[in-house]
Design an enzyme around this catalytic site. Structure first.
Site: not given
Ligand code: ADP
Length: 447
Positions: A165, A292
């Site tokens: 996040g 992982r």
């Molecule tokens: P991290 O690797 O920091 O955990 P992610 O890219 O996996 O980040 O995104 C984490 C969360 O953020 C997702 O599960 C979703 O809830 C929200 N999110 C990420 N990208 C988007 C997007 N393009 N639109 C809406 N929500 C998003």
């Protein structure tokens, strides 16, 4: 098969790995920091070795010390668990150079998937749908704003090296752009030492759906269905379940095939997770791959009857997958609640301290993964997750009832936890009827 595995991690995941190794007849070495002398993983492993001071950089993130411990104890492989060095390609490469098997994909694959922007571009080439957004890196706020203006708000700016996040900001309008972009970029520089950003269209009220995959060194790739991880607080997962009630058999097959295609595009080898966003019209978009084992792997194990850690170790030992796609049947329903030592009344501030008393329930279809015990002192230096409560039952309503019963029985005294908050969510009518998306907590609990 390996003779001895060193576990470069702590807490419940280290304990989970030690148990899997024991079942496989593999000896284990635990590494621990000075703050973890009394930790369960330190006590349960066949051998334990102190690798440094309490702070993660001096211990669980200290590559040289971990490699030295591996050589000193003559272990032939390292299991990195999750977090810490699990997605660190430098560490994987160091293991390769020292002739120690890193239990996970190669450094090259970690690099390819770890860089989110590069992963996006690889997926576009492999014909995997991605969230609409930039293909090129964005370093400059003026250019970023121009792109966002053209794309239309809301957008989300993300750090290419991001994770957990961090380095991510939702931007709702042009006036908010400069400030948010700069903040996200600064966070990325501070956390990951990288100023590379990219911009995606912000998908309104999506579900977070991820597919578990397994791939061996012989080109076999299968998926084990999905996990719905939409219940999140500040982009961090809190509750995960499998299967997702939003996924029909047809959609599962379709998304599963795409997940396999995504893994094949980088010649993936090991267990891994392909994360998607699913929008209101059932359109899905690749978000990222985690190279992982995940915190929430247990819910997949419960509904498929597999053991992902044992399989991950076998793959690393160059054995073919023990399952074919047609062997994977998803039965019943599993839910996991993450219990953290934190105070929901004080903005979920971590709450380390001594466990003065505890009671962990058991029973039919109950699985609890933890490394805490009465008298244990939770150190303040690491992640605040202390317990994973998992339940399995014939269907979602029964699994929810079981989780409510189990959470009601758990006793943890001495530290505050989010147990009551989890209990509230499980009793929420919208949660029970499956009306959830990634905004659930924000919308229902104003946080
Ligand atoms: P991290 O690797 O920091 O955990 P992610 O890219 O996996 O980040 O995104 C984490 C969360 O953020 C997702 O599960 C979703 O809830 C929200 N999110 C990420 N990208 C988007 C997007 N393009 N639109 C809406 N929500 C998003």
């Amino acid at each position: 098969m390996f003779n001895k595995i060193l576990i470069a991690n702590r807490g419940e995941i280290a304990v989970r790995i030690i148990r899997a190794c024991r079942e496989m007849g593999i000896k284990t070495v635990a590494v621990y920091s000075e703050a973890d002398r009394e930790a369960l993983h330190t006590q349960l492993a066949d051998e334990s070795i102190c690798i440094g001071k309490a702070s993660s950089t001096d211990s669980y993130l200290n590559m040289e010390r971990i490699i030295c411990a591996t050589i000193a104890t003559k272990a032939d492989a390292i299991h990195p668990g999750f977090g810490f060095l699990s997605e660190n390609s430098k560490f994987a490469l160091l293991c390769e150079t020292c002739n120690i098997k890193f239990i996970g994909p190669s450094a090259k694959i970690i690099d390819k998937m770890g860089n989110k922007l590069e992963a996006r571009n690889t997926m576009i080439k492999a014909n995997v749908p991605v969230v609409p957004g930039t293909k090129e890196p964005v370093y400059d706020v003026v250019l970023g704003k121009k792109i966002a203006d053209e794309m239309g708000y809301p957008v989300i700016v993300k750090a290419s090296s991001g994770g957990g996040g961090k380095g991510m900001r939702i931007i709702n309008s042009a006036v908010e752009f400069d400030h948010n972009f700069s903040n996200a970029q600064r966070e990325s520089i501070n956390s990951f030492g990288d100023n590379t950003m990219y911009i995606e269209k912000y998908i309104a009220n999506p579900r977070h759906i991820e597919f578990q995959i397994m791939a061996d060194n012989f080109g076999n790739v299968i998926h084990l269905g999905e996990r719905d991880c939409s219940i999140q607080r500040r982009h961090q997962k809190m509750i995960e379940e499998s299967p997702s009630i939003a996924i029909t058999d047809e959609l599962r097959t379709q998304m599963g095939e795409v997940a396999i295609r995504a893994a094949k595009a980088v010649k993936y080898q090991s267990v891994g997770t392909i994360e998607f966003l699913l929008d209101k019209n059932n359109k899905f978009y690749f978000m990222e791959m985690n190279t992982r084992i995940q915190v929430e792997h247990g819910v997949t194990e419960l509904v498929t009857g597999t053991d992902l850690i044992r399989e991950q170790i076998s793959i690393a030992a160059n054995l073919p997958l023990s399952y074919k796609q047609e062997d994977i049947l998803i039965r019943g329903h599993a839910i996991e609640c993450r219990i953290n030592a934190e105070n929901p009344d004080k903005n979920f501030m971590p709450c380390p301290g001594k466990i003065t008393n505890m009671h962990i329930p058991g029973g039919n279809g109950v699985r609890i993964d933890t490394a805490i015990y009465t008298g244990y002192e939770i150190p303040p230096f690491y992640d605040s997750m202390i317990l994973k409560v998992m339940v399995y039952d014939r269907d979602r309503p029964s699994a929810i009832k079981k989780m409510i019963s189990v959470l009601g029985e758990v006793v943890i005294e001495g530290v505050s936890t989010n147990l009551d908050f989890q209990y509230k969510i499980l009793n929420n009518e919208d949660f029970q009827s499956g009306k959830v998306d990634t905004h659930f907590i924000q919308e229902h609990y104003d946080m």
